[in-house]
Write an enzyme that holds these catalytic residues in place. Sequence first.
Site, short mmCIF file in Angstrom:
data_model
loop_
_atom_site.label_atom_id
_atom_site.label_comp_id
_atom_site.label_asym_id
_atom_site.label_seq_id
_atom_site.Cartn_x
_atom_site.Cartn_y
_atom_site.Cartn_z
N GLU A 288 0.85 -1.20 0.00
CA GLU A 288 0.00 0.00 0.00
C GLU A 288 0.88 1.24 0.00
O GLU A 288 1.93 1.25 0.65
CB GLU A 288 -0.85 0.05 1.28
CG GLU A 288 -1.81 -1.10 1.42
CD GLU A 288 -2.47 -1.14 2.79
OE1 GLU A 288 -3.41 -1.94 2.95
OE2 GLU A 288 -2.05 -0.39 3.70
N LYS B 257 2.34 4.52 1.21
CA LYS B 257 2.41 5.09 2.55
C LYS B 257 2.08 6.58 2.41
O LYS B 257 2.86 7.36 1.88
CB LYS B 257 3.80 4.89 3.15
CG LYS B 257 3.92 5.37 4.57
CD LYS B 257 5.24 4.89 5.15
CE LYS B 257 5.41 5.30 6.60
NZ LYS B 257 5.26 6.72 6.84
N ASP C 35 1.51 10.32 3.41
CA ASP C 35 2.23 11.16 4.37
C ASP C 35 1.28 12.13 5.05
O ASP C 35 1.05 13.24 4.59
CB ASP C 35 3.34 11.91 3.63
CG ASP C 35 4.41 12.40 4.59
OD1 ASP C 35 4.38 11.98 5.78
OD2 ASP C 35 5.27 13.18 4.17
N TYR D 229 -6.57 2.38 6.25
CA TYR D 229 -5.64 1.30 5.93
C TYR D 229 -5.62 0.16 6.94
O TYR D 229 -4.88 -0.80 6.78
CB TYR D 229 -4.22 1.83 5.69
CG TYR D 229 -3.66 2.65 6.84
CD1 TYR D 229 -3.48 2.12 8.12
CD2 TYR D 229 -3.28 3.97 6.64
CE1 TYR D 229 -2.97 2.87 9.14
CE2 TYR D 229 -2.76 4.74 7.67
CZ TYR D 229 -2.61 4.17 8.92
OH TYR D 229 -2.11 4.92 9.95
N LYS E 269 10.72 3.32 3.06
CA LYS E 269 10.72 4.79 2.92
C LYS E 269 11.55 5.19 1.71
O LYS E 269 12.71 4.81 1.61
CB LYS E 269 11.34 5.43 4.16
CG LYS E 269 10.55 5.23 5.43
CD LYS E 269 9.89 6.54 5.82
CE LYS E 269 9.23 6.47 7.17
NZ LYS E 269 9.97 7.09 8.23
N CYS F 153 17.95 48.38 3.48
CA CYS F 153 16.90 47.82 2.64
C CYS F 153 17.38 47.76 1.18
O CYS F 153 17.83 48.77 0.64
CB CYS F 153 15.64 48.68 2.74
SG CYS F 153 14.37 48.15 1.57
N CYS G 287 15.14 50.52 -0.76
CA CYS G 287 15.12 51.97 -0.54
C CYS G 287 16.34 52.46 0.22
O CYS G 287 16.51 53.66 0.40
CB CYS G 287 13.85 52.37 0.19
SG CYS G 287 13.82 51.82 1.90
N CYS H 25 12.35 46.36 6.83
CA CYS H 25 12.45 47.74 6.41
C CYS H 25 11.25 48.44 7.03
O CYS H 25 10.11 47.99 6.86
CB CYS H 25 12.38 47.85 4.89
SG CYS H 25 12.31 49.56 4.35
N CYS I 73 9.04 53.10 1.55
CA CYS I 73 9.83 52.15 0.76
C CYS I 73 9.00 51.68 -0.44
O CYS I 73 7.88 51.19 -0.28
CB CYS I 73 10.23 50.97 1.61
SG CYS I 73 11.02 49.65 0.66
S1 IVH Z 1 -0.18 0.46 8.75
C1 IVH Z 1 0.42 -1.45 12.84
N1 IVH Z 1 -0.57 1.43 6.32
O1 IVH Z 1 2.79 5.27 8.47
C2 IVH Z 1 0.16 -0.88 11.50
N2 IVH Z 1 0.41 2.85 7.94
O2 IVH Z 1 4.96 4.01 10.83
C3 IVH Z 1 0.27 0.56 11.46
N3 IVH Z 1 0.87 5.11 7.15
O3 IVH Z 1 1.72 5.35 11.79
C4 IVH Z 1 0.19 1.30 10.24
N4 IVH Z 1 0.08 4.85 5.11
O4 IVH Z 1 0.55 6.87 10.12
C5 IVH Z 1 -0.10 1.67 7.56
N5 IVH Z 1 -1.03 2.17 4.17
C6 IVH Z 1 -0.57 2.41 5.39
C7 IVH Z 1 -0.04 3.66 5.76
C8 IVH Z 1 0.45 3.84 7.05
C9 IVH Z 1 0.63 5.68 5.96
C10 IVH Z 1 1.51 5.77 8.30
C11 IVH Z 1 0.80 5.58 9.59
C12 IVH Z 1 1.75 4.87 10.49
C13 IVH Z 1 3.09 5.10 9.82
C14 IVH Z 1 3.97 3.88 9.93
#
Ligand code: IVH
Length: 711
Positions: free
Chosen positions: A110, A112, A114, A219, A306, A400, A403, A418, A423
């Site tokens: 999946e 991740k 942010d 998720y 990551k 500045c 000016c 300034c 100005c």
């Molecule tokens: S699973 C125990 N799935 O990433 C399972 N996390 O350190 C916990 N996150 O705290 C999370 N997308 O905030 C999971 N598809 C995804 C995610 C996801 C983002 C974040 C979440 C979690 C951190 C993982």
Amino acid sequence: MTEPSARVKELRDLIAYHNRRYYELDEPSITDAEWDALMRELVALETAHPELVTADSPTQRVGGPPAEGFTKVEHEVSMLSLGNAYSADDMREFDARIREAVGAVRYVCELKIDGLAVSLRYEGGRLVRGATRGDGQVGEDITMNIRTIRNVPLQLSETVDIEVRGEAYMPKPAFRRLNEAREANGESLFANPRNAAAGSLRQLDPRVAANRGLAVFVYTVVEAERFADTHSGAIAMAQRLGFAVNGESRTFDAIDDVIEFIDSWGRKRHDLPYATDGMVIKVDSLALQERLGFTAKSPRWAIAYKYQAEQAETVLRDIELSVGRTGAVTPTAVFNPVQLAGTTVSRASLHNEDYIRDKDIRLGDTIVVQKAGDIIPEVVRSLPEMRTGVEVPYVFPYECPQCGAPLVRLPEEAAWRCVNPACPALIRESLIHFASRDAMNIEGLGEQWVAQLLEHQLIHDAADLYDLTQEELVTLDRMGERSATNLVAAIAASKQNSLEKLLFGLGIRLVGEKAARTLAKEFGTLDALMRASSEELQTVPEIGPKLADSIVAYFATPGAQQLLARLVAAGVNTAFIAPRVRGRASTAALAAGDALREAGTDTEAVPAGEGTAGLAESLGDGASWFTDKTCVLTGTLTVMDRKQAGEWIEALGGKVTGSVSAKTDVVIAGEKAGSKLTKAESIRDSGQNANLVVMNEEQFIALLRAEGVEL
Ligand code: IVH
């Protein structure tokens, strides 16, 4: 060499410091990878020297402490975080560990997202609680804010008791808009969409979150085995219940395919409308998840891959300075163009003098640049080892750049300013601000025209705009007759704006859009506001002493008084005009329980009527759904208070009374509504008044929006 115990202490202090920046201030100053490196070093030292482990070491905890101001909630099932992987090798190791423990598995991959983790609890299919992760055991109750998120269902398609978890995030376009607006308001910018999402959900006032365009991808289904055999099955079920789930997830049997999938998203992810920082890989079978179990901090059956923040090395060619409307002088790095996260970048803000000094950035330096949250370019560091001797340390100017007036830096501020009111940069930026959409909204009067008008000395300040003629305008470069006519009309139209637009447009220090609205509403006219003392101003909720003093100081300056007198003479309205209501009734909105979130929140304000203050004048032309209806408000409303709700009803032609009777047409029941709601239901159900409508807050807001109310 440093003593391990000394380094352990140093690492803990550093981690605590960065945790605070990340979790409490929403202002991280290091990357996730740098934070992970600190944490890994600490774990390694504690593993080698177990006698140094203490209960309060950050290695023993999952996240940051809960924020103040929200009710704390305990997570019955803790919200864990994940172990991290940074390379294909890390992924193969993860796979090998799993196969060793349980044999062949299928993985779900999946994106991740942010943002920040949230938990959503439903009872009988109704959303009853939304919470942040907090430290994994105890989070903050942010139900009010969660309810404003449009893709979080308030009611599921089945009456189940269920808890799900997901990522609350701010889509990239919403993030850009938010930062643009903050910049225009002179407010600090969010470093990335994650901080913006976190900052929005941690507001105690849910109206803030409601306007930030947040969304959630679910998720995790808590106790998923009640519903399915696999994680992917549980997520599919969550989707059927009404949750938004990310559509890019895939399952694979072989780790090589997982790695290929991860790689394939490495670049593509930048094109997504939301920020992602990795891929989460989970064992799909819930039975196998259970067999694999957890370490103290995270599940053994999942890992977060990551992506490295894309970085590039380039050469710093110049540092440019710009003067904003508040006089703040902001340095910008200009470097040889590089490709980053899908676009070419050649400039990045250096924020202020201290930033340049702390990072030891010199002209001619080789620098590392990246995009924060994949969006905002930033200079990560300079590379002193690449220096050849020609690099020049940067000396912040004392004057500045526009000016030549001496710059001033107040002790508690990072910016040099300034303070010369004459100005040209200040004047230009103030005029651009005055004309901008959220201020006087003079359509067509952008940066280039303002600059030319000043250059040609056709204007010197905002009041001069109102004397401009079509003949004068056509003398500008590339200004045609049509544009000139339109611009004259747009300037004239701005005279009809409600007071808050003028107040915001004046650029009074600390007066953002919200404060301007509050002041306009509270005082009604510019005259009344100008007469108010600092103490009187402070009686208004949300107006603190600094803001009050700044307002008084502004109105006390002869320059401001003259400008305002000339604006008034030009016919600029100086009274508050409540937003007009648009269009006619739409009872269909009633059915849409969650239309609160579906109705657009960033629609243009409707032009105000003739310069008269007061809600009574603000009625639209047609009848509204509320016209002549007797309404009762009861219970706690979250998006607005009862007083405001009452004002809207009256503005729409309705009447608000305090008690429920057979004559009542509508009861709007907020949270914890009690006897009035019961009475209304019995009047309706007994047939005394079968037409009595009972609605909850979401329905009420949906209806207001359907009536064209801008909330
Ligand atoms: S699973 C125990 N799935 O990433 C399972 N996390 O350190 C916990 N996150 O705290 C999370 N997308 O905030 C999971 N598809 C995804 C995610 C996801 C983002 C974040 C979440 C979690 C951190 C993982």
